[in-house]
Write a protein that holds these residues in place. Structure first.
Motif, PDB file in Angstrom:
ATOM      1  N   PRO A  49       0.817  -1.188  -0.042  1.00 41.62           N
ATOM      2  CA  PRO A  49      -0.035   0.054  -0.189  1.00 41.62           C
ATOM      3  C   PRO A  49       0.971   1.355   0.070  1.00 41.62           C
ATOM      4  O   PRO A  49       0.187   2.297  -0.585  1.00 41.62           O
ATOM      5  CB  PRO A  49      -0.747  -0.026   1.356  1.00 41.62           C
ATOM      6  CG  PRO A  49      -0.230  -1.073   2.028  1.00 41.62           C
ATOM      7  CD  PRO A  49       0.572  -1.989   1.175  1.00 41.62           C
ATOM      8  N   ASP A  50       1.931   1.109   0.333  1.00 39.78           N
ATOM      9  CA  ASP A  50       2.889   2.480   0.710  1.00 39.78           C
ATOM     10  C   ASP A  50       3.139   2.952  -0.813  1.00 39.78           C
ATOM     11  O   ASP A  50       3.192   4.018  -1.298  1.00 39.78           O
ATOM     12  CB  ASP A  50       4.221   2.285   1.482  1.00 39.78           C
ATOM     13  CG  ASP A  50       4.047   1.691   2.746  1.00 39.78           C
ATOM     14  OD1 ASP A  50       4.245   2.422   3.793  1.00 39.78           O
ATOM     15  OD2 ASP A  50       3.432   0.763   3.065  1.00 39.78           O
ATOM     16  N   ILE A  51       3.594   1.941  -1.784  1.00 33.56           N
ATOM     17  CA  ILE A  51       4.166   2.279  -2.927  1.00 33.56           C
ATOM     18  C   ILE A  51       2.888   2.554  -3.741  1.00 33.56           C
ATOM     19  O   ILE A  51       2.926   3.383  -4.996  1.00 33.56           O
ATOM     20  CB  ILE A  51       4.606   0.864  -3.665  1.00 33.56           C
ATOM     21  CG1 ILE A  51       5.883   0.510  -2.705  1.00 33.56           C
ATOM     22  CG2 ILE A  51       5.406   1.109  -5.065  1.00 33.56           C
ATOM     23  CD1 ILE A  51       6.542  -0.612  -3.144  1.00 33.56           C
ATOM     24  N   LEU A  53       0.233   4.392  -2.601  1.00 35.98           N
ATOM     25  CA  LEU A  53      -0.056   5.738  -2.373  1.00 35.98           C
ATOM     26  C   LEU A  53       1.166   6.565  -3.360  1.00 35.98           C
ATOM     27  O   LEU A  53       0.713   7.583  -3.793  1.00 35.98           O
ATOM     28  CB  LEU A  53       0.239   6.027  -0.847  1.00 35.98           C
ATOM     29  CG  LEU A  53      -1.014   5.732   0.084  1.00 35.98           C
ATOM     30  CD1 LEU A  53      -0.520   5.955   1.422  1.00 35.98           C
ATOM     31  CD2 LEU A  53      -1.973   6.833  -0.257  1.00 35.98           C
TER      32      LEU A  53
END
Lengths: 80, 209
Positions: A49-51, A53
């Motif tokens: 999910p970080d990538i 975003l």
């Protein structure tokens, strides 16, 4: 979920090919932004999910605005 | 003829990459157990943020320095004039007056959220840069004198604080240890956000000036 994944992969490849082979520069920048959005969904499917975003904001926001600005500069230069 | 060669080359590259992906063993976990055991000692509660800011803290520091160097290189090659758009667009003004405070709120939440869930400094700073670009595009009269102290401060604050925290770790132990606690990491992330958002927005300003 396999069907969604296969559809996502095919649409990513198709969007990339379209973005590189379009004659009109404006259309290819828009397709590049859409490709970034689909890539963000692909990152979510890969459990990152970080990538996702970062890809959504940078691919669509910063890089899209940067390319549009350069297109405006090129068109203004071609008129002179 | 050359285009056909390039197409063939790209298809060959694609097949090579596909063959390396197929060979990945999906049963090995690598260093995952070791990373999860030391999670309380790292100062955050989320594995990805711990890896980026603590276990590989020096990598992130050098990445930020490379970004700052690239920005310096671009700013040498471009002029420093900044012109505002001269058209008055009511739809753009209306929506950006709603969107820009929301962008700021969401970015600050993502920055705070990085310590326990997905988020962090880089995502928040890119979002702030997007909001700054929107505010630049919807303003009629803007002067951006980059010699003011506030801009020099915001460019250098992330680099200075990151260097100081890295020095704390290096000087207080014998190996190259990246010391961090929760408070230090929050300070580090906030200053990184200011620096990266300033760099991204200023890169946008220098495209065609």
């Amino acid at each position: 979920m396999i069907a969604v994944d296969i559809l996502l992969a095919i649409s990513l490849l198709w969007l990339a090919y379209l973005s590189l082979s379009t004659r009109d520069s404006f259309k290819s920048i828009i397709l590049f932004i859409i490709f970034g959005l689909f890539m963000a969904i692909a990152w979510v499917r890969l459990n990152a999910p970080d990538i996702a975003l970062a890809e959504a904001v940078i691919g669509a926001g910063v890089t899209g605005a940067l390319l549009m600005e350069f297109l405006r500069f090129l068109r203004a230069r071609d008129e002179n | 003829m050359r285009i056909k060669l390039l197409k063939l080359l790209s298809i060959v590259m694609f097949l090579i990459l596909l063959s390396t992906i197929i060979e990945i063993d999906s049963n090995s976990s690598g260093l995952l157990e070791l990373a999860k055991e030391n999670l309380e000692k790292s100062g955050v509660e989320y594995l990805v943020t711990a890896v980026v800011l603590n276990y590989r803290g020096f990598d992130t520091m050098f990445e930020i320095f490379v970004l700052a160097l690239a920005f310096l290189g671009v700013s040498i090659l471009s002029d420093k004039r900044v012109e505002a758009l001269s058209e008055n667009e009511p739809i753009l003004n209306f929506f950006s007056s709603i969107l820009i405070p929301l962008v700021l709120m969401v970015a600050l939440f993502i920055l705070y959220k990085g310590s326990y869930s997905a988020g962090g400094a880089f995502q928040a700073s890119a979002l702030i840069a997007g909001g700054l670009i929107l505010s630049f595009l919807s303003s009629k009269n803007i002067t951006f004198d980059e010699n003011r102290l506030i801009y020099k401060f915001s460019f250098s604050i992330g680099l200075i604080i990151y260097l100081l925290i890295a020095l704390v770790g290096v000087l207080t132990s014998q190996m190259l240890n990246f010391y961090s606690s929760g408070v230090l990491l929050m300070m580090l992330e906030s200053s990184l956000t200011i620096t990266i958002s300033y760099i991204l927005f200023s890169l946008y300003l220098r495209v065609s000036r």
